[in-house]
Design an enzyme around this catalytic site. Structure first.
Site, PDB file in Angstrom:
ATOM      1  N   LYS A  73       0.798  -1.232   0.000  1.00 52.94           N
ATOM      2  CA  LYS A  73       0.000   0.000   0.000  1.00 52.94           C
ATOM      3  C   LYS A  73       0.835   1.288   0.000  1.00 52.94           C
ATOM      4  CE  LYS A  73      -4.111  -1.878   2.302  1.00 52.94           C
ATOM      5  NZ  LYS A  73      -5.066  -1.680   3.392  1.00 52.94           N
ATOM      6  N   ASN A  94      -5.170   1.932  -1.295  1.00 52.35           N
ATOM      7  CA  ASN A  94      -5.729   0.577  -1.420  1.00 52.35           C
ATOM      8  C   ASN A  94      -6.561   0.415  -2.687  1.00 52.35           C
ATOM      9  OD1 ASN A  94      -8.176   1.842  -0.796  1.00 52.35           O
ATOM     10  ND2 ASN A  94      -8.884   0.150   0.474  1.00 52.35           N
ATOM     11  N   ASP A 109     -10.187   2.591   2.898  1.00 55.58           N
ATOM     12  CA  ASP A 109     -10.299   1.901   4.196  1.00 55.58           C
ATOM     13  C   ASP A 109     -11.036   2.769   5.223  1.00 55.58           C
ATOM     14  OD1 ASP A 109      -9.097  -0.529   3.549  1.00 55.58           O
ATOM     15  OD2 ASP A 109      -7.082   0.196   3.991  1.00 55.58           O
ATOM     16  N   GLY A 133      -4.154   2.540  18.212  1.00 46.81           N
ATOM     17  CA  GLY A 133      -3.431   2.064  17.038  1.00 46.81           C
ATOM     18  C   GLY A 133      -2.883   3.186  16.192  1.00 46.81           C
ATOM     19  N   GLY A 135      -1.092   2.025  13.035  1.00 44.83           N
ATOM     20  CA  GLY A 135      -0.668   1.337  11.811  1.00 44.83           C
ATOM     21  C   GLY A 135      -1.554   1.727  10.633  1.00 44.83           C
ATOM     22  N   MET A 211      -6.993 -10.130  17.663  1.00 43.25           N
ATOM     23  CA  MET A 211      -6.851 -11.078  16.554  1.00 43.25           C
ATOM     24  C   MET A 211      -5.915 -12.200  17.032  1.00 43.25           C
ATOM     25  SD  MET A 211      -5.483  -9.781  12.862  1.00 43.25           S
ATOM     26  CE  MET A 211      -3.761 -10.173  12.830  1.00 43.25           C
TER      27      MET A 211
HETATM   28  P1  NAD Z   1      -0.329  -2.664  11.272  1.00 47.85           P
HETATM   29  O1  NAD Z   1       0.716  -3.725  11.392  1.00 47.85           O
HETATM   30  O2  NAD Z   1      -0.156  -1.587  10.269  1.00 47.85           O
HETATM   31  O3  NAD Z   1      -0.525  -1.966  12.713  1.00 47.85           O
HETATM   32  C1  NAD Z   1      -0.515  -2.738  13.903  1.00 47.85           C
HETATM   33  C2  NAD Z   1      -0.914  -1.859  15.082  1.00 47.85           C
HETATM   34  O4  NAD Z   1      -1.086  -2.706  16.233  1.00 47.85           O
HETATM   35  C3  NAD Z   1       0.129  -0.799  15.484  1.00 47.85           C
HETATM   36  O5  NAD Z   1      -0.535   0.364  15.923  1.00 47.85           O
HETATM   37  C4  NAD Z   1       0.850  -1.456  16.660  1.00 47.85           C
HETATM   38  O6  NAD Z   1       1.448  -0.526  17.541  1.00 47.85           O
HETATM   39  C5  NAD Z   1      -0.317  -2.170  17.330  1.00 47.85           C
HETATM   40  N1  NAD Z   1       0.084  -3.260  18.212  1.00 47.85           N
HETATM   41  C6  NAD Z   1       0.800  -4.366  17.894  1.00 47.85           C
HETATM   42  N2  NAD Z   1       0.939  -5.140  18.993  1.00 47.85           N
HETATM   43  C7  NAD Z   1       0.298  -4.503  20.016  1.00 47.85           C
HETATM   44  C8  NAD Z   1       0.079  -4.801  21.383  1.00 47.85           C
HETATM   45  N3  NAD Z   1       0.549  -5.913  21.938  1.00 47.85           N
HETATM   46  N4  NAD Z   1      -0.625  -3.913  22.128  1.00 47.85           N
HETATM   47  C9  NAD Z   1      -1.125  -2.779  21.593  1.00 47.85           C
HETATM   48  N5  NAD Z   1      -0.956  -2.451  20.298  1.00 47.85           N
HETATM   49  C10 NAD Z   1      -0.253  -3.305  19.513  1.00 47.85           C
HETATM   50  O7  NAD Z   1      -1.690  -3.447  11.044  1.00 47.85           O
HETATM   51  P2  NAD Z   1      -3.001  -2.940  10.250  1.00 47.85           P
HETATM   52  O8  NAD Z   1      -2.845  -3.244   8.817  1.00 47.85           O
HETATM   53  O9  NAD Z   1      -3.316  -1.563  10.665  1.00 47.85           O
HETATM   54  O10 NAD Z   1      -4.089  -3.980  10.821  1.00 47.85           O
HETATM   55  C11 NAD Z   1      -4.554  -3.883  12.158  1.00 47.85           C
HETATM   56  C12 NAD Z   1      -5.778  -4.770  12.319  1.00 47.85           C
HETATM   57  O11 NAD Z   1      -6.812  -4.225  11.505  1.00 47.85           O
HETATM   58  C13 NAD Z   1      -5.598  -6.218  11.849  1.00 47.85           C
HETATM   59  O12 NAD Z   1      -6.297  -7.057  12.737  1.00 47.85           O
HETATM   60  C14 NAD Z   1      -6.250  -6.237  10.486  1.00 47.85           C
HETATM   61  O13 NAD Z   1      -6.762  -7.523  10.145  1.00 47.85           O
HETATM   62  C15 NAD Z   1      -7.372  -5.248  10.704  1.00 47.85           C
HETATM   63  N6  NAD Z   1      -7.852  -4.598   9.484  1.00 47.85           N
HETATM   64  C16 NAD Z   1      -9.188  -4.640   9.275  1.00 47.85           C
HETATM   65  C17 NAD Z   1      -9.729  -4.013   8.169  1.00 47.85           C
HETATM   66  C18 NAD Z   1     -11.204  -4.084   7.937  1.00 47.85           C
HETATM   67  O14 NAD Z   1     -11.652  -3.761   6.833  1.00 47.85           O
HETATM   68  N7  NAD Z   1     -11.971  -4.455   8.952  1.00 47.85           N
HETATM   69  C19 NAD Z   1      -8.887  -3.320   7.266  1.00 47.85           C
HETATM   70  C20 NAD Z   1      -7.512  -3.281   7.524  1.00 47.85           C
HETATM   71  C21 NAD Z   1      -7.007  -3.927   8.642  1.00 47.85           C
END
Ligand code: NAD
Length: 289
Positions: A73, A94, A109, A133, A135, A211
């Site tokens: 992305k 995306n 998103d 979060g 990310g 998750m």
């Molecule tokens: P990413 O890797 O970009 O970000 C991960 C985030 O989790 C960061 O903020 C990190 O600091 C935090 N993190 C990791 N371990 C942690 C802990 N132990 N305690 C607290 N915070 C912690 O991931 P992403 O792409 O942003 O995805 C995050 C979640 O969102 C995933 O479960 C993904 O499946 C989900 N997601 C859902 C959708 C949807 O359409 N529903 C879309 C994108 C992502």
């Protein structure tokens, strides 16, 4: 299939790695067929270092569009010709639309997140939203909520590699939407998080907590933060009901799961590609139950 694909059929694709598990080809191809649109949608496993070549091929083959998933992305945002406002602030794409040879990068998103809230009768205008979060998912949500008129966004993140990105996102939002108040705190400061959720309308988990293998955990450690009237949304969609959502339900909060965000980001991309509305209810019933 032999009746549907001809020499005129337009091509769309998902790129990322891995992509084999994706439900996007089924969702888009079903919708094209239902609406009689002459497109086909496939998935290509494309590693980050090959994104530039993939986008050159997109132009060469005159493909109408591409969805982009992890880990491509951010690189896709660097390689397209133009970015939407949200994609520029987020720094990630995306959805790419080929407009007469010019590749326009979007990020649906955050739009999907906001539409999913609306689907549950919740709007973001004028609201205080606390997001755990920093990310990819979190950044998209924070930026879109600010663009859509949220009054205040409070972000909690671990002091990990994402913390700097979170601070940078806060600055970018303040530049783009000066009326929106944005603050960033350490997620390990439980007292501060409880206090901020206490004055919020909406709380969002956009971390990977909840998750697998963290499905027995929640980012909200002090359950007194959860109260009736608070909207609690989780981006995690597997499991459908995370520990956070179970705790929130018991506390009487309005709960919003992550699956709808996935559906609505696809609906927004479909509109950008075709100008048409995806048959949402049919798609939800077939692919999102
Ligand atoms: P990413 O890797 O970009 O970000 C991960 C985030 O989790 C960061 O903020 C990190 O600091 C935090 N993190 C990791 N371990 C942690 C802990 N132990 N305690 C607290 N915070 C912690 O991931 P992403 O792409 O942003 O995805 C995050 C979640 O969102 C995933 O479960 C993904 O499946 C989900 N997601 C859902 C959708 C949807 O359409 N529903 C879309 C994108 C992502």
């Amino acid at each position: 299939m032999e009746g549907r694909i001809s020499g005129h059929t337009g091509l769309l694709a998902l790129i990322g790695s891995p992509v084999g598990h994706s439900g996007s080809p089924a969702m888009y191809n079903y919708s094209f067929e239902r609406l009689g649109l002459d497109y086909a949608y496939v998935a290509f496993d494309v590693k980050e270092q090959d994104v530039k070549q993939a986008l050159e091929a997109m132009k060469l083959f005159n493909m109408r569009g591409m969805n982009v998933t992890m880990p491509d992305k951010i690189e896709a945002a660097r390689c397209v010709d133009e970015l939407s406002d949200a994609a520029r602030i987020i720094g990630a794409v995306n959805t790419i639309v080929n407009e007469d040879g010019k590749l326009i990068g979007h990020n649906t998103d955050g739009i999907g997140f906001v539409k999913n809230l609306e689907d549950h009768g919740v709007t973001v205008q004028g609201k205080k939203i606390t997001v755990a979060g920093g990310g990819g998912a979190a950044t998209s949500i924070q930026v879109q909520c600010a663009l859509d008129g949220a009054k205040e966004i409070t972000i909690f993140n671990k002091k990990d590699a994402f913390f700097e990105r979170t601070l940078a996102t806060a600055e970018k939002i303040k530049d783009a939407v000066p009326d929106c108040i944005v603050n960033v705190y350490d997620i390990d400061d439980i007292a501060k998080m409880t206090e901020e959720i206490g004055t919020s309308d909406i709380f969002v988990n956009a971390t990977i907590v909840g998750m697998k293998p963290m499905d027995d955990q929640s980012v909200v450690k002090d359950l007194s933060a959860l109260r009736p009237g608070l909207v609690v949304a989780d981006v995690v969609y597997n499991p459908v009901e995370t520990k956070l959502l179970k705790d929130a339900k018991e506390a009487g909060c309005t709960c919003v799961g992550g699956k709808g965000m996935l559906l609505w980001q696809g609906v927004a991309a479909f509109k950008l590609y075709t100008g048409e509305d995806m048959p949402v209810e049919e798609v939800r019933e077939r692919f999102f139950q």
